[in-house]
Write an enzyme that holds these catalytic residues in place. Structure first.
Site, PDB file in Angstrom:
ATOM      1  N   ARG A  70       0.806  -1.226   0.000  1.00 53.82           N
ATOM      2  CA  ARG A  70       0.000   0.000   0.000  1.00 53.82           C
ATOM      3  C   ARG A  70       0.831   1.264   0.000  1.00 53.82           C
ATOM      4  O   ARG A  70       0.305   2.350   0.287  1.00 53.82           O
ATOM      5  CB  ARG A  70      -1.082  -0.005   1.066  1.00 53.82           C
ATOM      6  CG  ARG A  70      -0.708  -0.036   2.460  1.00 53.82           C
ATOM      7  CD  ARG A  70      -1.737  -0.801   3.238  1.00 53.82           C
ATOM      8  NE  ARG A  70      -2.799  -0.089   3.862  1.00 53.82           N
ATOM      9  CZ  ARG A  70      -3.892  -0.738   4.300  1.00 53.82           C
ATOM     10  NH1 ARG A  70      -4.047  -2.019   4.096  1.00 53.82           N
ATOM     11  NH2 ARG A  70      -4.805  -0.081   4.931  1.00 53.82           N
ATOM     12  N   ARG A 118     -14.305  -2.831  14.896  1.00 52.69           N
ATOM     13  CA  ARG A 118     -12.866  -2.553  14.866  1.00 52.69           C
ATOM     14  C   ARG A 118     -12.582  -1.166  15.427  1.00 52.69           C
ATOM     15  O   ARG A 118     -13.318  -0.224  15.167  1.00 52.69           O
ATOM     16  CB  ARG A 118     -12.358  -2.651  13.420  1.00 52.69           C
ATOM     17  CG  ARG A 118     -11.328  -3.757  13.259  1.00 52.69           C
ATOM     18  CD  ARG A 118     -11.066  -4.064  11.837  1.00 52.69           C
ATOM     19  NE  ARG A 118     -10.365  -2.983  11.166  1.00 52.69           N
ATOM     20  CZ  ARG A 118      -9.955  -3.040   9.899  1.00 52.69           C
ATOM     21  NH1 ARG A 118     -10.171  -4.148   9.205  1.00 52.69           N
ATOM     22  NH2 ARG A 118      -9.322  -2.039   9.341  1.00 52.69           N
TER      23      ARG A 118
END
Ligand code: AP5
Ligand code: MG
Length: 247
Positions: free
Chosen positions: A105, A182
């Protein structure tokens, strides 16, 4: 028909698939699609987000370093990723292929990965070259996917209160565990994650586009519709590169 299906499924889990790289913003469905690919092709999912979260939970030195960075929605420094990714890719279950979910990424990570694959996978093997599937999703849909996400802490199954709700509110269909949210799916962190994607991960798409490996997929559809497109890309890609002995 059932026998024919069983035979083609057996082939899917025997032939070489190579690296499948899932690229896309937070909430695009990388983890969701990775699980579909695991089931169909029998290659493992390697999610750097999951690996890092496991280190945070275990309190390792890497986890301690990564924890605050992840809580802010920023990217963990490249150098901290290379060791865990290399160790995982050297495991025996990766020899037919693997799915990278959330890696690379940054452009630097993409360059590192190419060098690693060349040295450790392609020099002496007939593994298929990487295919990079870019999951494209509209911004408003991303926000709904992230704020509505729930996951099972026991089996890892993903849910979404808007799109794939569990049968009983907040409980896993498979094992009854209480679903969790999360830490980085809070709205103030989500904006930081999307900004990190724009700044640091978009160049990765350019990196692969130039190499002719990038395949965009419209991921603003149902999970099954996206999966059908993803399978089409993988099947098309791998049919070109079967080892000579098999073709
Ligand atoms: P990571 O865990 O990789 O998170 P992310 O990239 O932000 O992506 P998400 O996991 O949030 O989304 P996803 O695309 O997997 O979507 P999902 O399938 O869950 O990284 C977390 C952090 O770790 C980073 O911020 C960074 O700090 C660090 N990190 C990780 N890798 C790194 C690296 N390489 N370098 C540096 N730092 C790194 O789907 C989302 C929701 O949508 C779910 O509820 C799902 O049920 C639902 N959904 C999925 N598909 C559909 C559909 N088609 N229709 C409707 N709903 C859908
Ligand atoms: Mg994910």
């Amino acid at each position: 028909i059932r026998v024919k299906g069983a035979i083609s499924m057996a082939n899917e889990t025997a032939r070489s698939i190579g690296p499948v790289i899932l690229l896309g913003p937070p909430g695009a469905g990388k983890g969701t699609q990775a699980k579909q690919i695991v089931d169909r092709y029998g290659i493992p999912q390697i999610s750097t987000g999951d690996l890092l979260r496991a280190h945070v939970t275990l309190g390792t030195s890497l986890g301690l370093e990564a924890k605050a960075i992840m809580a802010r929605g920023e990217l963990v420094p490249d150098e901290l990723l290379y060791g865990i990714v290399a160790d995982r890719l050297r495991e025996a279950d990766c020899r037919r292929g693997f799915i990278l979910d959330g890696f690379p990424r940054t452009a630097a990570q993409a360059g590192w990965l190419d060098a690693f694959l060349e040295k450790e996978f392609f020099e002496n093997s007939e593994m298929c070259p990487p295919v990079v599937i870019q999951l494209q999703v509209d911004y408003t849909q991303l926000l709904l996917r992230l704020t509505g996400r729930r996951s099972c802490p026991t089996c890892g199954r993903l849910y979404n209160i808007h799109f794939q709700p569990p049968r009983v509110d907040e409980l896993c269909d498979l094992d009854g565990s209480q679903l969790t949210i999360r830490d980085d799916d809070r709205e103030e962190v989500i904006s930081g994650r999307l900004a990190a994607y724009e700044d640091q991960t978009k160049p990765v798409a350019d990196y692969y586009r130039v190499k002719g490996r990038l395949v965009p997929v419209n991921a603003d559809q149902t999970m099954a519709e996206v999966a059908a497109q993803v399978f089409g890309v993988i099947d098309g890609h791998t049919s070109d590169c079967k080892p000579a002995a098999e073709s």
